[in-house]
Design a protein around this motif. Sequence first.
Motif, PDB file in Angstrom:
ATOM      1  N   ARG A  29       0.849  -1.190   0.000  1.00 57.32           N
ATOM      2  CA  ARG A  29       0.000   0.000   0.000  1.00 57.32           C
ATOM      3  C   ARG A  29       0.878   1.231   0.000  1.00 57.32           C
ATOM      4  N   LYS A  30       0.431   2.228  -0.707  1.00 57.69           N
ATOM      5  CA  LYS A  30       1.148   3.498  -0.748  1.00 57.69           C
ATOM      6  C   LYS A  30       0.515   4.448   0.251  1.00 57.69           C
ATOM      7  N   PHE A  31       1.334   5.199   0.938  1.00 54.92           N
ATOM      8  CA  PHE A  31       0.858   6.197   1.882  1.00 54.92           C
ATOM      9  C   PHE A  31       1.324   7.553   1.404  1.00 54.92           C
ATOM     10  N   LYS A  32       0.419   8.531   1.470  1.00 57.86           N
ATOM     11  CA  LYS A  32       0.775   9.888   1.059  1.00 57.86           C
ATOM     12  C   LYS A  32       1.896  10.419   1.935  1.00 57.86           C
ATOM     13  N   LYS A  33       2.684  11.258   1.352  1.00 59.52           N
ATOM     14  CA  LYS A  33       3.758  11.892   2.096  1.00 59.52           C
ATOM     15  C   LYS A  33       3.275  13.219   2.665  1.00 59.52           C
ATOM     16  N   THR A  34       3.642  13.492   3.890  1.00 60.33           N
ATOM     17  CA  THR A  34       3.336  14.768   4.528  1.00 60.33           C
ATOM     18  C   THR A  34       4.682  15.431   4.772  1.00 60.33           C
ATOM     19  N   GLY A  35       5.152  16.162   3.790  1.00 52.30           N
ATOM     20  CA  GLY A  35       6.470  16.763   3.918  1.00 52.30           C
ATOM     21  C   GLY A  35       7.530  15.683   3.941  1.00 52.30           C
ATOM     22  N   LEU A  36       8.187  15.573   5.044  1.00 52.49           N
ATOM     23  CA  LEU A  36       9.303  14.664   5.227  1.00 52.49           C
ATOM     24  C   LEU A  36       8.866  13.222   5.477  1.00 52.49           C
ATOM     25  N   LEU A  37       7.717  13.020   6.085  1.00 50.27           N
ATOM     26  CA  LEU A  37       7.292  11.701   6.547  1.00 50.27           C
ATOM     27  C   LEU A  37       5.995  11.247   5.881  1.00 50.27           C
ATOM     28  N   SER A  38       5.872   9.931   5.676  1.00 57.08           N
ATOM     29  CA  SER A  38       4.632   9.388   5.121  1.00 57.08           C
ATOM     30  C   SER A  38       3.560   9.335   6.213  1.00 57.08           C
ATOM     31  N   GLU A  39       2.325   9.146   5.796  1.00 51.71           N
ATOM     32  CA  GLU A  39       1.239   9.021   6.775  1.00 51.71           C
ATOM     33  C   GLU A  39       1.493   7.844   7.711  1.00 51.71           C
ATOM     34  N   ARG A  40       2.002   6.737   7.188  1.00 49.22           N
ATOM     35  CA  ARG A  40       2.291   5.558   8.016  1.00 49.22           C
ATOM     36  C   ARG A  40       3.356   5.897   9.043  1.00 49.22           C
ATOM     37  N   GLU A  41       4.389   6.612   8.632  1.00 52.05           N
ATOM     38  CA  GLU A  41       5.438   7.000   9.575  1.00 52.05           C
ATOM     39  C   GLU A  41       4.878   7.912  10.664  1.00 52.05           C
ATOM     40  N   LEU A  42       3.974   8.804  10.292  1.00 53.22           N
ATOM     41  CA  LEU A  42       3.343   9.670  11.297  1.00 53.22           C
ATOM     42  C   LEU A  42       2.484   8.852  12.263  1.00 53.22           C
ATOM     43  N   GLN A  43       1.807   7.825  11.759  1.00 60.54           N
ATOM     44  CA  GLN A  43       1.037   6.930  12.636  1.00 60.54           C
ATOM     45  C   GLN A  43       1.964   6.258  13.638  1.00 60.54           C
ATOM     46  N   ILE A  44       3.091   5.806  13.146  1.00 59.10           N
ATOM     47  CA  ILE A  44       4.042   5.106  14.011  1.00 59.10           C
ATOM     48  C   ILE A  44       4.619   6.061  15.052  1.00 59.10           C
ATOM     49  N   ILE A  45       4.930   7.281  14.651  1.00 61.43           N
ATOM     50  CA  ILE A  45       5.425   8.269  15.621  1.00 61.43           C
ATOM     51  C   ILE A  45       4.382   8.487  16.711  1.00 61.43           C
ATOM     52  N   GLN A  46       3.129   8.630  16.327  1.00 61.65           N
ATOM     53  CA  GLN A  46       2.061   8.827  17.315  1.00 61.65           C
ATOM     54  C   GLN A  46       2.052   7.674  18.316  1.00 61.65           C
ATOM     55  N   LEU A  47       2.205   6.450  17.845  1.00 58.04           N
ATOM     56  CA  LEU A  47       2.204   5.295  18.744  1.00 58.04           C
ATOM     57  C   LEU A  47       3.469   5.235  19.596  1.00 58.04           C
ATOM     58  N   VAL A  48       4.593   5.666  19.039  1.00 55.03           N
ATOM     59  CA  VAL A  48       5.832   5.730  19.823  1.00 55.03           C
ATOM     60  C   VAL A  48       5.638   6.697  20.984  1.00 55.03           C
ATOM     61  N   THR A  49       4.961   7.819  20.737  1.00 54.89           N
ATOM     62  CA  THR A  49       4.781   8.816  21.799  1.00 54.89           C
ATOM     63  C   THR A  49       3.892   8.316  22.928  1.00 54.89           C
ATOM     64  N   THR A  50       3.127   7.254  22.678  1.00 54.71           N
ATOM     65  CA  THR A  50       2.302   6.675  23.744  1.00 54.71           C
ATOM     66  C   THR A  50       3.084   5.668  24.570  1.00 54.71           C
ATOM     67  N   GLY A  51       4.338   5.412  24.172  1.00 55.89           N
ATOM     68  CA  GLY A  51       5.155   4.447  24.886  1.00 55.89           C
ATOM     69  C   GLY A  51       5.040   3.034  24.347  1.00 55.89           C
ATOM     70  N   SER A  52       4.380   2.874  23.209  1.00 59.69           N
ATOM     71  CA  SER A  52       4.202   1.539  22.630  1.00 59.69           C
ATOM     72  C   SER A  52       5.531   0.964  22.153  1.00 59.69           C
ATOM     73  N   THR A  53       5.695  -0.325  22.345  1.00 54.98           N
ATOM     74  CA  THR A  53       6.866  -1.034  21.825  1.00 54.98           C
ATOM     75  C   THR A  53       6.662  -1.290  20.336  1.00 54.98           C
ATOM     76  N   ASN A  54       7.744  -1.670  19.658  1.00 59.82           N
ATOM     77  CA  ASN A  54       7.617  -2.001  18.243  1.00 59.82           C
ATOM     78  C   ASN A  54       6.646  -3.165  18.045  1.00 59.82           C
ATOM     79  N   GLN A  55       6.675  -4.148  18.929  1.00 62.91           N
ATOM     80  CA  GLN A  55       5.760  -5.287  18.821  1.00 62.91           C
ATOM     81  C   GLN A  55       4.310  -4.824  18.978  1.00 62.91           C
ATOM     82  N   ALA A  56       4.053  -3.964  19.946  1.00 62.35           N
ATOM     83  CA  ALA A  56       2.692  -3.460  20.158  1.00 62.35           C
ATOM     84  C   ALA A  56       2.223  -2.636  18.959  1.00 62.35           C
ATOM     85  N   ILE A  57       3.127  -1.845  18.391  1.00 61.90           N
ATOM     86  CA  ILE A  57       2.786  -1.063  17.200  1.00 61.90           C
ATOM     87  C   ILE A  57       2.438  -2.000  16.054  1.00 61.90           C
TER      88      ILE A  57
END
Length: 84
Positions: A4-32
């Motif tokens: 699947r393709k994700f739109k880019k928002t400047g420097l980061l893709s939408e998927r990368e922004l989703q992952i950053i949001q989950l990182v900020t909640t303290g989620s582990t890579n496995q939980a993400i």
Amino acid sequence: MAARKFKKTGLLSERELQIIQLVTTGSTNQAIAERLKISKRTVDNHISNILTKTATDNRVKLVRWALQSGKVCLDQVNCCQLPE
């Protein structure tokens, strides 16, 4: 599985922004991975790419970058209010 393709928002893709949001909640890579229904290895790759793109070298610095650049909102801090 089709890629699947994700739109880019400047420097980061939408998927990368989703992952950053989950990182900020303290989620582990496995939980993400479980939350997004992707493999942990895919999350590992996304995190590595995100750290490179944001010139950060760990999750704490990434969260700080995300807050400073307005990419995330934590507990109603650093949140933009849209006009009504």
